[in-house]
Design a protein around this motif. Structure first.
Motif, mmCIF file in Angstrom:
data_model
loop_
_atom_site.group_PDB
_atom_site.id
_atom_site.type_symbol
_atom_site.label_atom_id
_atom_site.label_comp_id
_atom_site.label_asym_id
_atom_site.label_seq_id
_atom_site.Cartn_x
_atom_site.Cartn_y
_atom_site.Cartn_z
ATOM 1 N N MET A 107 0.907 -1.260 -0.048
ATOM 2 C CA MET A 107 0.039 0.147 0.029
ATOM 3 C C MET A 107 1.122 1.153 -0.027
ATOM 4 S SD MET A 107 -3.130 1.111 2.709
ATOM 5 C CE MET A 107 -4.124 -0.120 2.100
ATOM 6 N N LYS A 108 0.525 2.293 -0.742
ATOM 7 C CA LYS A 108 1.591 3.513 -0.894
ATOM 8 C C LYS A 108 1.150 4.227 0.350
ATOM 9 C CE LYS A 108 2.427 3.226 -5.647
ATOM 10 N NZ LYS A 108 3.612 3.591 -6.235
ATOM 11 N N LYS A 109 2.282 4.912 0.726
ATOM 12 C CA LYS A 109 2.271 5.807 1.741
ATOM 13 C C LYS A 109 2.154 7.159 1.561
ATOM 14 C CE LYS A 109 5.158 4.574 5.028
ATOM 15 N NZ LYS A 109 6.148 4.082 5.718
ATOM 16 N N ILE A 110 1.240 7.983 2.003
ATOM 17 C CA ILE A 110 1.126 9.362 1.852
ATOM 18 C C ILE A 110 1.168 10.304 3.240
ATOM 19 C CG2 ILE A 110 -0.452 11.248 1.377
ATOM 20 C CD1 ILE A 110 -1.713 9.188 -0.328
ATOM 21 N N LEU A 111 2.078 11.212 3.184
ATOM 22 C CA LEU A 111 2.247 11.932 4.308
ATOM 23 C C LEU A 111 1.335 13.243 4.030
ATOM 24 C CD1 LEU A 111 3.484 13.339 6.713
ATOM 25 C CD2 LEU A 111 5.355 13.943 5.540
ATOM 26 N N TYR A 112 0.486 13.594 4.974
ATOM 27 C CA TYR A 112 -0.358 15.038 4.997
ATOM 28 C C TYR A 112 -0.008 16.030 6.164
ATOM 29 C CZ TYR A 112 -4.278 18.100 4.470
ATOM 30 O OH TYR A 112 -5.156 19.281 4.336
ATOM 31 N N VAL A 113 0.327 17.191 5.633
ATOM 32 C CA VAL A 113 0.674 18.046 6.516
ATOM 33 C C VAL A 113 0.013 19.302 6.448
ATOM 34 C CG1 VAL A 113 2.607 19.429 7.462
ATOM 35 C CG2 VAL A 113 3.058 17.334 6.061
ATOM 36 N N ASP A 114 -0.772 19.822 7.761
ATOM 37 C CA ASP A 114 -1.760 20.743 7.528
ATOM 38 C C ASP A 114 -2.069 21.226 8.875
ATOM 39 O OD1 ASP A 114 -4.031 22.588 7.162
ATOM 40 O OD2 ASP A 114 -4.516 21.660 5.285
ATOM 41 N N ASP A 115 -2.142 22.300 9.209
ATOM 42 C CA ASP A 115 -2.458 22.895 10.929
ATOM 43 C C ASP A 115 -3.854 22.683 11.192
ATOM 44 O OD1 ASP A 115 -2.761 25.176 9.000
ATOM 45 O OD2 ASP A 115 -2.451 26.575 10.677
ATOM 46 N N ALA A 116 -4.735 22.663 10.248
ATOM 47 C CA ALA A 116 -5.914 22.560 10.350
ATOM 48 C C ALA A 116 -6.513 21.170 10.674
ATOM 49 C CB ALA A 116 -7.148 23.261 9.355
ATOM 50 N N HIS A 117 -6.838 20.817 11.967
ATOM 51 C CA HIS A 117 -7.256 19.534 12.492
ATOM 52 C C HIS A 117 -8.535 18.950 11.769
ATOM 53 C CE1 HIS A 117 -7.859 16.411 15.490
ATOM 54 N NE2 HIS A 117 -9.147 16.642 15.363
ATOM 55 N N SER A 118 -9.409 19.642 11.362
ATOM 56 C CA SER A 118 -10.671 19.281 10.753
ATOM 57 C C SER A 118 -10.276 18.853 9.131
ATOM 58 C CB SER A 118 -11.724 20.185 10.539
ATOM 59 O OG SER A 118 -11.131 21.427 9.798
ATOM 60 N N LEU A 119 -9.184 19.401 8.584
ATOM 61 C CA LEU A 119 -8.788 19.002 7.332
ATOM 62 C C LEU A 119 -7.830 17.807 7.480
ATOM 63 C CD1 LEU A 119 -8.181 22.287 5.213
ATOM 64 C CD2 LEU A 119 -9.619 20.628 4.672
ATOM 65 N N ARG A 120 -6.928 17.555 8.321
ATOM 66 C CA ARG A 120 -6.271 16.398 8.705
ATOM 67 C C ARG A 120 -7.445 15.112 8.862
ATOM 68 N NH1 ARG A 120 -3.414 19.568 12.121
ATOM 69 N NH2 ARG A 120 -4.257 18.201 14.071
ATOM 70 N N GLN A 121 -8.392 15.307 9.363
ATOM 71 C CA GLN A 121 -9.458 14.458 9.887
ATOM 72 C C GLN A 121 -10.050 13.976 8.452
ATOM 73 O OE1 GLN A 121 -11.894 16.172 12.916
ATOM 74 N NE2 GLN A 121 -11.542 14.222 14.045
ATOM 75 N N LEU A 122 -10.459 15.091 7.740
ATOM 76 C CA LEU A 122 -11.143 14.727 6.348
ATOM 77 C C LEU A 122 -9.965 14.031 5.483
ATOM 78 C CD1 LEU A 122 -13.484 15.075 4.399
ATOM 79 C CD2 LEU A 122 -12.333 17.316 3.700
ATOM 80 N N MET A 123 -8.841 14.426 5.475
ATOM 81 C CA MET A 123 -8.176 13.622 4.539
ATOM 82 C C MET A 123 -7.773 12.272 4.968
ATOM 83 S SD MET A 123 -7.007 15.402 1.805
ATOM 84 C CE MET A 123 -5.434 15.246 1.233
ATOM 85 N N ASP A 124 -7.658 11.955 6.363
ATOM 86 C CA ASP A 124 -7.460 10.750 6.653
ATOM 87 C C ASP A 124 -8.605 9.938 6.400
ATOM 88 O OD1 ASP A 124 -6.320 8.582 8.207
ATOM 89 O OD2 ASP A 124 -7.571 9.285 9.944
ATOM 90 N N MET A 125 -9.877 10.398 6.421
ATOM 91 C CA MET A 125 -11.226 9.599 6.200
ATOM 92 C C MET A 125 -11.103 9.268 4.803
ATOM 93 S SD MET A 125 -14.454 11.228 8.116
ATOM 94 C CE MET A 125 -15.032 12.068 6.691
ATOM 95 N N VAL A 126 -10.780 10.316 3.865
ATOM 96 C CA VAL A 126 -10.677 10.018 2.339
ATOM 97 C C VAL A 126 -9.792 9.099 1.901
ATOM 98 C CG1 VAL A 126 -10.663 11.246 0.118
ATOM 99 C CG2 VAL A 126 -11.869 12.198 2.045
ATOM 100 N N LEU A 127 -8.376 9.183 2.565
ATOM 101 C CA LEU A 127 -7.308 8.625 2.019
ATOM 102 C C LEU A 127 -7.193 7.174 2.640
ATOM 103 C CD1 LEU A 127 -4.785 11.684 1.348
ATOM 104 C CD2 LEU A 127 -6.553 10.564 -0.148
ATOM 105 N N SER A 128 -7.305 7.038 3.601
ATOM 106 C CA SER A 128 -7.158 5.720 4.484
ATOM 107 C C SER A 128 -7.577 4.672 4.005
ATOM 108 C CB SER A 128 -7.238 6.113 6.037
ATOM 109 O OG SER A 128 -8.664 6.239 6.164
ATOM 110 N N LYS A 129 -8.658 4.922 3.163
ATOM 111 C CA LYS A 129 -9.303 3.604 2.573
ATOM 112 C C LYS A 129 -8.502 3.051 1.544
ATOM 113 C CE LYS A 129 -13.947 5.622 3.443
ATOM 114 N NZ LYS A 129 -14.350 6.646 2.828
#
Length: 119
Positions: free
Chosen positions: A1-23
């Motif tokens: 599985m490919k690995k992605i690093l997402y960097v953002d100071d906005a907690h809500s966007l980190r949660q959203l990206m985690d939800m979208v990408l972790s699948k």
């Protein structure tokens, strides 16, 4: 599985990206550039996605620091930001950004961009 690093100071966007990408990908999250750089040094990521305006270390500083590391010289790095000016995009390009995505973003479109960038 490919690995992605997402960097953002906005907690809500980190949660959203985690939800979208972790699948589809293994995702690691950081809340500023310094934290992102540390994670990038400790692990190998197939893609880095970063905001620009963050405390401690901004996205351009992160981008420039990553490009200095041998293992991230050719790794795709996408900037995901509210900054839409031609000057900011040019600065990103000069610093080594692979692509530029404007917030707010459509989760389906971001998945397509990531698929295209990762091949």
């Amino acid at each position: 599985m490919k690995k992605i690093l997402y960097v953002d100071d906005a907690h809500s966007l980190r949660q959203l990206m985690d939800m979208v990408l972790s699948k589809h990908y293994q995702i690691s999250l950081a809340e500023n550039g310094a934290e992102g750089l540390q994670l990038a040094q400790e692990s190998d990521f197939d893609l880095v996605i970063s905001d620009i305006n963050m405390p401690v270390m901004n996205g351009f500083e992160l981008l420039e620091n990553l490009r200095k590391l041998d293992k991230y010289k050719f790794t795709p790095i996408l900037m995901l930001t509210t900054e839409a000016s031609a000057e900011m995009k040019e600065q990103g390009k000069q610093s080594g950004a692979t692509g530029w995505i404007i917030k707010p973003f459509d989760p389906d479109k971001i998945l397509k961009v990531i698929e295209r960038v990762l091949g």
